[in-house]
Design a protein around this motif. Sequence first.
Motif, short mmCIF file in Angstrom:
data_model
loop_
_atom_site.label_atom_id
_atom_site.label_comp_id
_atom_site.label_asym_id
_atom_site.label_seq_id
_atom_site.Cartn_x
_atom_site.Cartn_y
_atom_site.Cartn_z
N UNK A 63 0.85 -1.34 -0.05
CA UNK A 63 0.08 -0.12 -0.19
C UNK A 63 0.89 1.33 -0.02
N UNK A 64 1.93 1.18 0.90
CA UNK A 64 2.84 2.43 0.85
C UNK A 64 3.51 2.70 -0.53
N UNK A 65 3.89 1.60 -1.21
CA UNK A 65 4.70 1.95 -2.57
C UNK A 65 3.54 2.39 -3.70
N UNK A 66 2.24 1.75 -3.55
CA UNK A 66 1.30 2.25 -4.65
C UNK A 66 1.03 3.77 -4.16
N UNK A 67 0.85 4.23 -2.76
CA UNK A 67 0.66 5.65 -2.51
C UNK A 67 1.79 6.52 -3.06
N UNK A 68 3.04 5.96 -2.69
CA UNK A 68 4.18 6.68 -3.19
C UNK A 68 4.26 7.01 -4.76
N UNK A 69 3.74 5.96 -5.60
CA UNK A 69 3.66 6.32 -7.01
C UNK A 69 2.52 7.20 -7.08
N UNK A 70 1.44 7.10 -6.22
CA UNK A 70 0.45 8.23 -6.85
C UNK A 70 0.92 9.65 -6.33
N UNK A 71 1.67 9.73 -5.12
CA UNK A 71 2.18 11.08 -4.63
C UNK A 71 3.07 11.56 -5.44
N UNK A 72 4.07 10.47 -6.23
CA UNK A 72 4.99 11.11 -7.06
C UNK A 72 4.42 11.93 -8.36
N UNK A 73 3.39 11.57 -8.84
CA UNK A 73 2.51 12.31 -9.76
C UNK A 73 2.19 13.66 -9.18
N UNK A 74 1.89 14.00 -7.94
CA UNK A 74 1.84 15.39 -7.62
C UNK A 74 3.47 16.15 -7.47
N UNK A 75 4.23 15.78 -7.08
CA UNK A 75 5.76 16.05 -7.22
C UNK A 75 5.88 16.83 -8.85
N UNK A 76 5.64 15.69 -9.65
CA UNK A 76 5.82 15.83 -11.02
C UNK A 76 5.05 17.09 -11.52
#
Length: 428
Positions: free
Chosen positions: A19-32
């Motif tokens: 779940x943490x890895x999936x959340x980090x992938x989603x949050x990475x889109x915000x950083x982008x």
Amino acid sequence: MVSATGTPDVSPVAASAVAEKAALRLVASLFFIWGFITVINNTLLPHLKSVFDLNYVETTLIESVWFIAYFVASIPSAKLIERVGYRQALLTGLSIMAGGALLMIPAARLPSYGVTLAALFVIACGITLLQVAANPYVAVVGPADQASSRLNFVQAFNSLGTTLAPLFGGYLILGRSVSGTTRSGLASPAERLMDARAVQLPYLIVAAVLVVLAVVIARYNLPDMGAQTRRASAQERRAHSLWHHRNLVLGVPAIFIYLIAEIGVANLFINFVSQPTIANLSHEQASHYLFLLWGGMMVGRFAGSLMMRFVPAERVLGWFAFAALVTMLVTSFAHGPLAMAALILVGLFHSIMFPTIFTLGIRGLGPLTEEGSGLLIMAIAGGALVYVQGWLADRFGLQHSFLLTAACELYVIFYALWGSRPLAVEPV
């Protein structure tokens, strides 16, 4: 193992990690996306300089207004997150950004310098809210000893956005304007009006992407940050003090000062390399080299993330800061391709500074993490002092104004070698 129903038996720890890895992938889109939007300003500034016939002080004032938003909105953002939670805060931030992007359309049609400043301020307030929520989230969701590595990795996607933005802005803004395609930058009043309206399509596209991203976030449940990092109650708060954490107290000015360096380089890059004594390029051509500056930041963050798995984060920060100091001295005194190459190369060495200072700053804060994170994000307002570099450029020349950047690198070296060491460890 397999359960009685025939489905894989996944342990709670393993499920949490997934779940943490999936959340980090989603949050990475915000950083982008916030990196992408922030760097559109680097192509927008030389464009607006021509449209409104601005000097360097007035041009850098545009960016100052952008970063003043960090000072104004950081603490309210932290309080909003406390009231509504992280997911709702992210949705609110994306909505504010979309509203600001749409406000750029009437600002371009008028055209109005004042409305443009207001629109950029609104966008920056939305990004501030995203930053206050997302940076500590990435830092604490996962193993503590990998916080700097993890945040540098996710920040690399921020750099991916900053790398692509100059191409987007160069093509849709500078490439479609008279000032962007000529070396002189001179244009008639009618041509300036047409140039001003060139920003409408790019910001309409940006607004649409933000709305789509908000819909995706709304449909996804983010894992909790963990009870150990939640804001302490009023009674428990008396047993803790942010002032007992030297790494935070000195980390706030470290981010403030570093942002002066990063934003000064990025915002004055196109004007610098366009000079006859450096590369003698048009603004559109110069934007292609800005792509290399931000690309270096992306490469540096991926590399830094890997290095910090084996080398202490503060040591890596010291190495990168010293290299940045050397490249800025070359930029300030060399000429031609060498000066341009040095300014491009500093992006590689600036790459890890913000995420590494941030994670070192909140290290050991425990239940004070949110409060400390708000102060560190507020320090991004240091980017507003790019106004000072504009003043130096007007009076002493654009090239020598980069000595201010070199001075900023000295403080980052100090923080890496000494300031980032915790003064005391409180019970949390």
